[in-house]
Design an enzyme around this catalytic site. Structure first.
Site, PDB file in Angstrom:
ATOM      1  N   HIS A  35       0.600  -1.512   0.249  1.00  0.00           N
ATOM      2  CA  HIS A  35      -0.147  -0.295  -0.085  1.00  0.00           C
ATOM      3  C   HIS A  35       0.777   1.114  -0.016  1.00  0.00           C
ATOM      4  O   HIS A  35       1.704   1.563   0.432  1.00  0.00           O
ATOM      5  CB  HIS A  35      -0.800  -0.172   1.277  1.00  0.00           C
ATOM      6  CG  HIS A  35      -2.324  -0.728   1.002  1.00  0.00           C
ATOM      7  ND1 HIS A  35      -2.741  -0.587   1.948  1.00  0.00           N
ATOM      8  CD2 HIS A  35      -2.588  -1.709  -0.194  1.00  0.00           C
ATOM      9  CE1 HIS A  35      -4.068  -1.882   1.519  1.00  0.00           C
ATOM     10  NE2 HIS A  35      -4.077  -2.035   0.620  1.00  0.00           N
ATOM     11  N   GLU A  69       0.526   3.024   1.716  1.00  0.00           N
ATOM     12  CA  GLU A  69       1.445   4.150   3.373  1.00  0.00           C
ATOM     13  C   GLU A  69       2.637   2.858   4.032  1.00  0.00           C
ATOM     14  O   GLU A  69       3.930   4.233   4.313  1.00  0.00           O
ATOM     15  CB  GLU A  69       0.686   3.848   4.457  1.00  0.00           C
ATOM     16  CG  GLU A  69      -0.843   4.409   4.113  1.00  0.00           C
ATOM     17  CD  GLU A  69      -1.729   3.958   3.891  1.00  0.00           C
ATOM     18  OE1 GLU A  69      -1.827   2.923   2.610  1.00  0.00           O
ATOM     19  OE2 GLU A  69      -2.600   3.506   4.355  1.00  0.00           O
ATOM     20  N   CYS A 102      -5.890   1.374   5.740  1.00  0.00           N
ATOM     21  CA  CYS A 102      -6.222  -0.004   6.814  1.00  0.00           C
ATOM     22  C   CYS A 102      -5.538  -0.123   7.682  1.00  0.00           C
ATOM     23  O   CYS A 102      -4.834   0.243   7.978  1.00  0.00           O
ATOM     24  CB  CYS A 102      -6.429  -0.980   5.229  1.00  0.00           C
ATOM     25  SG  CYS A 102      -4.866  -1.718   4.887  1.00  0.00           S
ATOM     26  N   CYS A 115      -2.229  -1.540   7.521  1.00  0.00           N
ATOM     27  CA  CYS A 115      -1.445  -0.583   7.357  1.00  0.00           C
ATOM     28  C   CYS A 115      -1.189   1.369   8.773  1.00  0.00           C
ATOM     29  O   CYS A 115      -0.227   1.296   8.769  1.00  0.00           O
ATOM     30  CB  CYS A 115      -1.694   0.767   6.686  1.00  0.00           C
ATOM     31  SG  CYS A 115      -1.365  -0.346   4.530  1.00  0.00           S
TER      32      CYS A 115
END
Length: 260
Positions: free
Chosen positions: A84, A86, A121, A124
């Protein structure tokens, strides 16, 4: 410059965008139609399958006209290891830290700002908390366009934990969207056109985030339309073919790998 034509293009970009090459991660700027499509703050939009972070890193005591670093991350995917946005930022920062440390004055802290198309999420969230723990000289502020699975107790608790870890979280306002347009979008000197429901969506999302951060909320079972997986790689996902949108699905968990 035909402003009516540009406004119509902006409105169209809320519904679809034209796939373009993402040549490096991070990119210096975001494509105009990508910004309209992925940062549209409708709380539960269809087919927003990617997550984007517009970021800048600066010092808390340094008064420079530009931050140390700024750019845009998107979810990383094939042929590289999937992760992701992040986690892409965390990995990038770790690689850049030795260089960035030289720009700080003694005792100075990093001021990191994220403008995110989706809130993190749960996977993360855990990675960002660990990241903040290993960088005690960092202030993180997160501006969020939309809340990811805001009805889920697990994700609501994740946002509270991130807030308790020191991250400041806010819903993006019209001023924030315009700032991102001017700072992170390759707008080619075209103006930013706010969408009609921007302020109403902002009010709704702000109330939801405030409730999440203040109290434990009861679980509200989502409607079927909210169960569509939302954080998926954006390129190679959406293809407009003869009026149809084809969507390739991949679970979000497959993209959440620990940043090295």
């Amino acid at each position: 410059m035909d402003l009516q034509y540009l406004k119509e293009k902006a409105e169209a970009s809320l519904e679809y965008y034209i796939q373009k090459p993402w040549t490096r991660n991070p990119m210096e700027q975001l494509y105009r139609d990508y910004f309209y499509f992925h940062f549209y703050n409708l709380p539960n939009p269809r087919c927003r399958l990617g997550c984007y972070i517009c970021y800048h890193v600066e010092g808390t005591q340094t008064h420079l006209p530009m931050p140390f670093k700024k750019g845009v991350f998107e979810n990383q995917f094939y042929p590289k290891k999937s992760r992701h946005a992040e986690l892409c930022f965390i990995s990038w920062f770790r690689n850049q830290k030795k260089f960035l440390d030289k720009k700080l004055s003694p005792g100075e802290k990093y001021r990191v700002t994220w403008y995110m198309s989706w809130s993190p999420c749960i996977y993360c969230v855990n990675a960002v908390i660990r990241f903040l723990e290993e960088n005690e000289n960092m202030d993180l502020t997160v501006f969020i366009a939309r809340l990811y699975y805001s009805y889920s107790p697990e994700h609501r608790q994740g946002l509270r934990r991130l807030h308790q870890a020191g991250a400041q979280m806010n819903i993006m306002s019209s001023e924030d969207f315009e700032y991102c347009w001017e700072t992170f979008v390759n707008h080619r000197r075209t103006p930013f056109f706010p969408w009609d429901d921007m302020d109403a969506n902002y009010q709704r999302l702000s109330m939801t985030l405030e409730a999440i951060l203040q109290t434990s909320s009861l679980f509200i079972f989502p409607t079927a339309s909210l169960l569509l997986p939302l954080i998926l790689p954006s390129r190679s996902i959406i293809r407009e073919t003869e009026g149809w949108t084809s969507i390739s699905l991949k679970m979000a968990e497959d993209l959440c790998v620990t940043a090295e």
